[in-house]
Scaffold this motif. Structure first.
Motif, PDB file in Angstrom:
ATOM      1  N   PRO A  50      -0.747   3.363  10.518  1.00  0.00           N
ATOM      2  CA  PRO A  50      -0.277   2.799   9.250  1.00  0.00           C
ATOM      3  C   PRO A  50      -1.265   1.805   8.633  1.00  0.00           C
ATOM      4  CG  PRO A  50       1.504   2.839  10.836  1.00  0.00           C
ATOM      5  CD  PRO A  50       0.264   3.189  11.582  1.00  0.00           C
ATOM      6  N   TYR A  51      -1.951   1.035   9.470  1.00  0.00           N
ATOM      7  CA  TYR A  51      -2.941   0.106   8.935  1.00  0.00           C
ATOM      8  C   TYR A  51      -4.108   0.854   8.299  1.00  0.00           C
ATOM      9  CZ  TYR A  51      -1.616  -4.724   9.953  1.00  0.00           C
ATOM     10  OH  TYR A  51      -1.032  -5.962   9.910  1.00  0.00           O
ATOM     11  N   VAL A  52      -4.540   1.938   8.921  1.00  0.00           N
ATOM     12  CA  VAL A  52      -5.606   2.750   8.329  1.00  0.00           C
ATOM     13  C   VAL A  52      -5.148   3.333   6.992  1.00  0.00           C
ATOM     14  CG1 VAL A  52      -6.980   4.855   8.609  1.00  0.00           C
ATOM     15  CG2 VAL A  52      -6.695   3.287  10.540  1.00  0.00           C
ATOM     16  N   ALA A  53      -3.918   3.825   6.952  1.00  0.00           N
ATOM     17  CA  ALA A  53      -3.377   4.355   5.697  1.00  0.00           C
ATOM     18  C   ALA A  53      -3.266   3.254   4.642  1.00  0.00           C
ATOM     19  CB  ALA A  53      -2.007   4.987   5.948  1.00  0.00           C
ATOM     20  N   TRP A  54      -2.896   2.043   5.053  1.00  0.00           N
ATOM     21  CA  TRP A  54      -2.784   0.916   4.127  1.00  0.00           C
ATOM     22  C   TRP A  54      -4.152   0.534   3.558  1.00  0.00           C
ATOM     23  CZ3 TRP A  54       0.428  -1.385   1.116  1.00  0.00           C
ATOM     24  CH2 TRP A  54       0.239  -2.721   0.717  1.00  0.00           C
ATOM     25  N   ILE A  55      -5.175   0.522   4.418  1.00  0.00           N
ATOM     26  CA  ILE A  55      -6.534   0.231   3.953  1.00  0.00           C
ATOM     27  C   ILE A  55      -6.979   1.285   2.948  1.00  0.00           C
ATOM     28  CG2 ILE A  55      -8.960   0.125   4.665  1.00  0.00           C
ATOM     29  CD1 ILE A  55      -7.994  -1.078   7.313  1.00  0.00           C
ATOM     30  N   THR A  56      -6.675   2.544   3.238  1.00  0.00           N
ATOM     31  CA  THR A  56      -7.038   3.632   2.329  1.00  0.00           C
ATOM     32  C   THR A  56      -6.349   3.465   0.981  1.00  0.00           C
ATOM     33  OG1 THR A  56      -7.279   5.118   4.234  1.00  0.00           O
ATOM     34  CG2 THR A  56      -7.112   6.132   2.063  1.00  0.00           C
ATOM     35  N   LEU A  57      -5.079   3.084   1.011  1.00  0.00           N
ATOM     36  CA  LEU A  57      -4.343   2.875  -0.233  1.00  0.00           C
ATOM     37  C   LEU A  57      -4.942   1.717  -1.029  1.00  0.00           C
ATOM     38  CD1 LEU A  57      -1.958   3.454  -2.099  1.00  0.00           C
ATOM     39  CD2 LEU A  57      -0.560   1.930  -0.685  1.00  0.00           C
ATOM     40  N   LEU A  58      -5.273   0.617  -0.363  1.00  0.00           N
ATOM     41  CA  LEU A  58      -5.886  -0.518  -1.052  1.00  0.00           C
ATOM     42  C   LEU A  58      -7.218  -0.121  -1.676  1.00  0.00           C
ATOM     43  CD1 LEU A  58      -5.216  -3.407   1.516  1.00  0.00           C
ATOM     44  CD2 LEU A  58      -4.061  -3.035  -0.673  1.00  0.00           C
ATOM     45  N   ALA A  59      -8.022   0.629  -0.930  1.00  0.00           N
ATOM     46  CA  ALA A  59      -9.316   1.072  -1.454  1.00  0.00           C
ATOM     47  C   ALA A  59      -9.122   1.958  -2.682  1.00  0.00           C
ATOM     48  CB  ALA A  59     -10.092   1.817  -0.373  1.00  0.00           C
ATOM     49  N   PHE A  60      -8.123   2.834  -2.629  1.00  0.00           N
ATOM     50  CA  PHE A  60      -7.851   3.715  -3.764  1.00  0.00           C
ATOM     51  C   PHE A  60      -7.415   2.919  -4.990  1.00  0.00           C
ATOM     52  CE2 PHE A  60      -4.787   6.202  -6.255  1.00  0.00           C
ATOM     53  CZ  PHE A  60      -5.570   7.285  -6.611  1.00  0.00           C
ATOM     54  N   VAL A  61      -6.544   1.942  -4.786  1.00  0.00           N
ATOM     55  CA  VAL A  61      -6.058   1.125  -5.904  1.00  0.00           C
ATOM     56  C   VAL A  61      -7.207   0.342  -6.539  1.00  0.00           C
ATOM     57  CG1 VAL A  61      -4.602  -0.838  -6.510  1.00  0.00           C
ATOM     58  CG2 VAL A  61      -3.710   0.962  -5.033  1.00  0.00           C
ATOM     59  N   ILE A  62      -8.071  -0.241  -5.713  1.00  0.00           N
ATOM     60  CA  ILE A  62      -9.219  -0.984  -6.247  1.00  0.00           C
ATOM     61  C   ILE A  62     -10.140  -0.061  -7.019  1.00  0.00           C
ATOM     62  CG2 ILE A  62     -11.257  -2.329  -5.622  1.00  0.00           C
ATOM     63  CD1 ILE A  62      -9.695  -3.359  -3.198  1.00  0.00           C
ATOM     64  N   ASP A  63     -10.388   1.118  -6.474  1.00  0.00           N
ATOM     65  CA  ASP A  63     -11.244   2.094  -7.153  1.00  0.00           C
ATOM     66  C   ASP A  63     -10.660   2.484  -8.503  1.00  0.00           C
ATOM     67  OD1 ASP A  63     -13.463   4.322  -6.925  1.00  0.00           O
ATOM     68  OD2 ASP A  63     -11.616   5.368  -7.488  1.00  0.00           O
ATOM     69  N   ARG A  64      -9.354   2.763  -8.528  1.00  0.00           N
ATOM     70  CA  ARG A  64      -8.717   3.147  -9.786  1.00  0.00           C
ATOM     71  C   ARG A  64      -8.733   1.996 -10.789  1.00  0.00           C
ATOM     72  NH1 ARG A  64      -8.925   7.894 -11.304  1.00  0.00           N
ATOM     73  NH2 ARG A  64     -10.834   7.553 -10.122  1.00  0.00           N
ATOM     74  N   ALA A  65      -8.537   0.778 -10.300  1.00  0.00           N
ATOM     75  CA  ALA A  65      -8.545  -0.392 -11.189  1.00  0.00           C
ATOM     76  C   ALA A  65      -9.914  -0.552 -11.850  1.00  0.00           C
ATOM     77  CB  ALA A  65      -8.177  -1.643 -10.400  1.00  0.00           C
ATOM     78  N   LEU A  66     -10.980  -0.389 -11.065  1.00  0.00           N
ATOM     79  CA  LEU A  66     -12.323  -0.485 -11.632  1.00  0.00           C
ATOM     80  C   LEU A  66     -12.568   0.622 -12.646  1.00  0.00           C
ATOM     81  CD1 LEU A  66     -14.448  -1.391  -8.465  1.00  0.00           C
ATOM     82  CD2 LEU A  66     -13.831  -2.892 -10.381  1.00  0.00           C
ATOM     83  N   TYR A  67     -12.054   1.806 -12.363  1.00  0.00           N
ATOM     84  CA  TYR A  67     -12.234   2.918 -13.297  1.00  0.00           C
ATOM     85  C   TYR A  67     -11.505   2.647 -14.612  1.00  0.00           C
ATOM     86  CZ  TYR A  67     -11.956   7.582 -15.316  1.00  0.00           C
ATOM     87  OH  TYR A  67     -12.032   8.650 -16.188  1.00  0.00           O
ATOM     88  N   VAL A  68     -10.283   2.142 -14.516  1.00  0.00           N
ATOM     89  CA  VAL A  68      -9.510   1.849 -15.727  1.00  0.00           C
ATOM     90  C   VAL A  68     -10.201   0.757 -16.546  1.00  0.00           C
ATOM     91  CG1 VAL A  68      -7.342   0.868 -16.577  1.00  0.00           C
ATOM     92  CG2 VAL A  68      -7.307   2.605 -14.772  1.00  0.00           C
TER      93      VAL A  68
END
Length: 275
Positions: free
Chosen positions: A240-258
């Motif tokens: 779950p921690y690995v999945a949480w890190i992946t989710l955080l990375a995805f959110v940051i990536d999407r935020a930068l793209y937006v």
């Protein structure tokens, strides 16, 4: 009949196709976990979805008796602070050095070879040096991120500046612009969206350096927690921690793209045309 290379999916179809591999992997894992659990009720390497959900909920809601803080949120806050500071310093440094190196030949001549050599040094190899120089506090962890991704960002921005048409600089100088005006009004607006795009690419490496530093010397953080429980084979926490890190990375990536599409829509015209 249309050829395969000319077929394009609709928006809804793209979402479905994007989710398909994740659904398949989840089904495969759950099937393996159920089989392992049926063979051995004390199985720890393949926890079930119920076990992971229970453990993750406990980590996210129950305070640690020793520290008094909720582990998931305290770890997340510590890691994001280190990541934000490290990536922020790297991005600002890269913008300044990339702008000067790409726009001023006399600056590029001495510093470009230095940056090239630094970029070839494996950041993980100097991690012990950082701990010796800065101790095991926050400085060493942030420094590892900065050293790890800044040379890459600088070299990319320098290359982007050099690829810009010379006519832009010539026209600006013809209109009376001095060197700093050329840098700030011609190069800077075009390098900024490139910096955001390159930073998105460097985020994966930044997370890698962060997790490695936290695993070696930290008292909090997502990497610290993963390596703390590994000795107990607590996969119900690690996964779950690995999945949480992946989710955080995805959110940051999407935020930068937006942010990039909001402030620099012209930079993404080709992307919209090809989608």
């Amino acid at each position: 009949m249309k050829r395969l290379i000319n077929l394009k999916a609709s928006r809804s179809a793209k979402i479905g196709l994007a989710l398909l591999p994740f659904i398949a992997l989840a089904i495969i894992y759950l099937a393996v976990a159920s089989q392992k659990m049926a063979e051995n009720p004390n199985e720890r390497l393949f926890p079930t979805a119920a076990q992971m959900t229970h453990t993750f909920t406990r980590m996210a809601t129950q305070a640690d008796m020793r520290s008094g803080s909720i582990p998931l949120w305290s770890d997340t806050r510590a890691s994001l602070e280190r990541l934000g500071i490290g990536v922020g310093i790297s991005a600002l440094s890269a913008l300044i050095f990339g702008l000067l190196s790409g726009g001023i030949p006399l600056f590029r001549a001495p510093f470009s070879p230095l940056i090239t050599v630094i970029s070839l040094i494996p950041p993980m190899a100097i991690l012990p040096i950082l701990f010796i120089a800065f101790g095991t506090g926050e400085m060493a962890k942030v420094a590892l991120i900065v050293i790890g991704i800044t040379p890459f960002l600088i070299r990319d921005l320098q290359g982007e500046a050099l690829r810009l048409p010379d006519e832009q600089r010539i026209k600006a100088q013809t209109l009376g612009a001095n060197s700093w005006q050329v840098l700030l009004r011609v190069l800077l607006p075009q390098l900024t969206p490139r910096l955001i795009s390159t930073t998105r690419l460097a985020l994966g490496s930044a997370w890698l350096f962060l997790i490695a530093a936290e695993a070696i010397a930290a008292q909090s953080g997502l990497g610290y927690r993963i390596f703390l429980v590994r000795r107990y084979l607590s996969m119900d926490i690690i996964l779950p921690y690995v999945a949480w890190i992946t989710l955080l990375a995805f959110v940051i990536d999407r935020a930068l793209y937006v942010i990039s599409t909001w402030f620099f829509p012209w930079y993404h015209v080709d992307e919209a045309a090809s989608s």
